[in-house]
Design an enzyme around this catalytic site. Structure first.
Site, PDB file in Angstrom:
ATOM      1  N   SER A   1      26.140 -18.193 -46.773  1.00  0.00           N
ATOM      2  CA  SER A   1      26.196 -17.637 -45.429  1.00  0.00           C
ATOM      3  C   SER A   1      24.759 -17.538 -44.906  1.00  0.00           C
ATOM      4  O   SER A   1      23.921 -16.875 -45.532  1.00  0.00           O
ATOM      5  CB  SER A   1      26.836 -16.249 -45.514  1.00  0.00           C
ATOM      6  OG  SER A   1      27.187 -15.797 -44.249  1.00  0.00           O
TER       7      SER A   1
ATOM      8  N   CYS B   1      30.586  -3.940 -44.875  1.00  0.00           N
ATOM      9  CA  CYS B   1      31.971  -3.986 -44.415  1.00  0.00           C
ATOM     10  C   CYS B   1      32.706  -2.673 -44.653  1.00  0.00           C
ATOM     11  O   CYS B   1      33.718  -2.416 -44.037  1.00  0.00           O
ATOM     12  CB  CYS B   1      32.722  -5.102 -45.117  1.00  0.00           C
ATOM     13  SG  CYS B   1      31.822  -6.633 -45.111  1.00  0.00           S
TER      14      CYS B   1
ATOM     15  N   HIS C   1      23.186 -16.023 -42.521  1.00  0.00           N
ATOM     16  CA  HIS C   1      22.520 -14.793 -42.063  1.00  0.00           C
ATOM     17  C   HIS C   1      21.950 -13.949 -43.196  1.00  0.00           C
ATOM     18  O   HIS C   1      21.234 -12.979 -42.950  1.00  0.00           O
ATOM     19  CB  HIS C   1      23.453 -13.966 -41.157  1.00  0.00           C
ATOM     20  CG  HIS C   1      24.563 -13.255 -41.874  1.00  0.00           C
ATOM     21  ND1 HIS C   1      24.512 -11.917 -42.163  1.00  0.00           N
ATOM     22  CD2 HIS C   1      25.762 -13.681 -42.329  1.00  0.00           C
ATOM     23  CE1 HIS C   1      25.640 -11.550 -42.767  1.00  0.00           C
ATOM     24  NE2 HIS C   1      26.421 -12.614 -42.879  1.00  0.00           N
TER      25      HIS C   1
ATOM     26  N   ASN D   1      26.084  -7.798 -54.253  1.00  0.00           N
ATOM     27  CA  ASN D   1      25.430  -7.376 -53.005  1.00  0.00           C
ATOM     28  C   ASN D   1      25.029  -5.904 -53.007  1.00  0.00           C
ATOM     29  O   ASN D   1      24.098  -5.510 -52.313  1.00  0.00           O
ATOM     30  CB  ASN D   1      26.340  -7.659 -51.803  1.00  0.00           C
ATOM     31  CG  ASN D   1      27.767  -7.241 -52.030  1.00  0.00           C
ATOM     32  OD1 ASN D   1      28.397  -7.613 -53.022  1.00  0.00           O
ATOM     33  ND2 ASN D   1      28.298  -6.451 -51.122  1.00  0.00           N
TER      34      ASN D   1
ATOM     35  N   THR E   1      35.391 -27.778 -33.561  1.00  0.00           N
ATOM     36  CA  THR E   1      34.151 -28.381 -33.070  1.00  0.00           C
ATOM     37  C   THR E   1      32.949 -27.812 -33.814  1.00  0.00           C
ATOM     38  O   THR E   1      32.874 -26.600 -34.053  1.00  0.00           O
ATOM     39  CB  THR E   1      34.012 -28.100 -31.553  1.00  0.00           C
ATOM     40  OG1 THR E   1      35.144 -28.689 -30.909  1.00  0.00           O
ATOM     41  CG2 THR E   1      32.728 -28.696 -30.987  1.00  0.00           C
TER      42      THR E   1
HETATM   43  N1  PLP Z   1      29.961 -12.197 -50.347  1.00  0.00           N
HETATM   44  C1  PLP Z   1      28.908 -11.394 -50.550  1.00  0.00           C
HETATM   45  C2  PLP Z   1      28.399 -11.199 -51.943  1.00  0.00           C
HETATM   46  C3  PLP Z   1      28.303 -10.741 -49.467  1.00  0.00           C
HETATM   47  O1  PLP Z   1      27.272  -9.938 -49.671  1.00  0.00           O
HETATM   48  C4  PLP Z   1      28.837 -10.956 -48.169  1.00  0.00           C
HETATM   49  C5  PLP Z   1      28.272 -10.226 -47.018  1.00  0.00           C
HETATM   50  O2  PLP Z   1      28.201  -9.004 -47.007  1.00  0.00           O
HETATM   51  C6  PLP Z   1      29.929 -11.802 -48.019  1.00  0.00           C
HETATM   52  C7  PLP Z   1      30.466 -12.411 -49.131  1.00  0.00           C
HETATM   53  C8  PLP Z   1      30.506 -12.078 -46.661  1.00  0.00           C
HETATM   54  O3  PLP Z   1      29.626 -12.840 -45.898  1.00  0.00           O
HETATM   55  P1  PLP Z   1      29.823 -13.143 -44.349  1.00  0.00           P
HETATM   56  O4  PLP Z   1      29.261 -11.973 -43.641  1.00  0.00           O
HETATM   57  O5  PLP Z   1      29.027 -14.358 -44.081  1.00  0.00           O
HETATM   58  O6  PLP Z   1      31.237 -13.379 -44.106  1.00  0.00           O
END
Ligand code: PLP
Length: 389
Positions: free
Chosen positions: A198, A322, A200, A150, A239
């Site tokens: 994920s 994060c 989003h 990422n 749910t």
């Molecule tokens: N794994 C990777 C490589 C990510 O880039 C992210 C998000 O930043 C995640 C996991 C976590 O995703 P989520 O925000 O859906 O929990």
């Protein structure tokens, strides 16, 4: 605002939003209430969504499970495999460049007796397959290596990893969160045992995601993290979030990994201009195979925290979302052997299908202005220029 933080999250597509709306207003039945028509309507919508996502993975619907997103998926897989495979062993293989969701969960499992091998990375963010092969032990239960990083966009060779894992009869879980919609991998054919996703990250809603678990002759065992009703074949109670699941499936349906070639052209244009026009800028993982939308660039002696504060109309990141609240250098860059000083001066730019050349031109203009100002006011920069550092 110019938005260049698409690896953190993306805007929701209009098409996605419009398929969600009916399930937030009229079709609000509980998908587990199959006794009445409203429940059956939402149940059908969920199963149709599962089919669309299964198609994307080159999988069957029985191999797709919904969760609240990649963080939950990662927790489910790592904790769930640890619980079920302890009679075989407690050894995991990963690297320090994984997402914090992986690293923190493995740290927690270490306290419960798990043993973790962290493979070294080269300066470009690549692992060495011989290191991986050597690190597999008789008690290894899981190899956990992400598909695309990422922060740097570096892509791991998942097919080759899957081959090694399969030869040693070890499960291979790949965090594919960033690769989905950007690469056109057929995961069903890739040999990977478990993937996570994920919505989003691909212009879908937040708070919804899932896992793909390959069906094998000896079924993969994962203990549930969230127990409750019998949803998701007893793997994840709660749910159903129908609107988000339907929205996520639309995001998968309209994702066009091949269109990312256009993004690559823009990304290359952006990188070239920065490297040519801004003094002492360098691209991380320059020679690695990378995602088409991601550039991680160090502007020497310009702290990214200060730079981002002054780029008031541009959204970028200095690491994964994060951790961008704290001042630690990116754990990914550190794992690649980048100095803490350079890591603290690095910025990630992540593009999307909505990014325009005008956005990038404006960003370059702003970067030049702000970086020049910061450097002109910096005694360290003056020393550097005078070769006194
Ligand atoms: N794994 C990777 C490589 C990510 O880039 C992210 C998000 O930043 C995640 C996991 C976590 O995703 P989520 O925000 O859906 O929990």
């Amino acid at each position: 605002m110019i938005y260049l933080d698409n690896n953190a999250t993306t805007c929701i597509d209009d098409e996605v939003l419009s398929v969600m709306m009916p399930f937030l207003k009229e079709d609000y039945g509980n998908a587990s209430s199959l006794q009445h028509k409203m429940g059956r309507t939402t149940h059908q919508a969920i199963e149709k969504s599962r089919q669309i996502i299964a198609n994307y993975f080159g999988a069957s619907t029985k191999e797709i499970f919904f969760t609240s997103g990649a963080t939950e998926s990662i927790n489910l897989v790592l904790r769930g495999v640890f619980e079920r495979y302890q009679s075989i062993g407690k050894h995991f293989i990963t690297t320090k460049s994984e997402h914090k969701a992986v690293l923190s969960t493995l740290e927690a499992l270490e306290k419960k007796g798990a043993e973790i091998t962290y493979l070294p990375l080269d300066h470009q963010g690549n692992i060495n397959l011989h290191d991986l092969e050597k690190s597999i032990r008789h008690d290894t239960i899981l190899i956990c290596l992400m598909h695309a990083n990422n922060e740097t966009g570096v892509i791991h060779p998942i097919e080759a990893i899957a081959e090694l894992a399969s030869k040693s009869q070890v499960l291979f879980f790949s965090d594919t969160t960033q690769a989905i919609s950007k690469l056109d991998t057929n995961y069903g054919k890739s040999g990977v045992d478990i993937c996570c996703f994920s919505a989003h990250k691909l212009h879908g809603p937040k708070g919804i995601g899932g896992i793909y678990v390959r069906r094998k002759s000896r079924p993969i065992q994962i203990a549930p993290l969230i127990t409750g009703g019998k949803q998701e074949n007893n793997l994840r109670g709660g749910t159903y979030n129908t609107a988000s699941i339907v929205g996520m499936s639309k995001a998968f349906e309209i994702a066009k990994p091949k269109a990312s070639n256009d993004i690559a052209a823009l990304r290359d244009y952006f990188e070239q201009r920065i490297l040519n026009e801004i003094e002492d800028a360098a691209l991380h993982a320059q020679t690695a195979i990378r995602l088409n939308n991601t550039s991680n660039i160090v502007f020497k002696h310009v702290k990214s925290a200060e730079l981002m504060l002054k780029l008031t109309n541009i959204a970028v990141s200095s690491g994964s979302a994060c951790v961008s609240g704290d001042r630690d250098p990116s754990h990914v860059l550190i794992a690649m052997g980048i100095s803490p000083e350079d890591a603290l001066c690095s910025i990630r730019f992540s593009l999307s299908k909505y990014t325009t050349k005008a956005d990038l031109d404006e960003t370059i203009l702003e970067l030049k202005k702000v970086i020049t100002k910061i450097r002109n006011e910096s005694p360290i920069w003056q020393l550097h220029k005078a070769n006194l550092l």
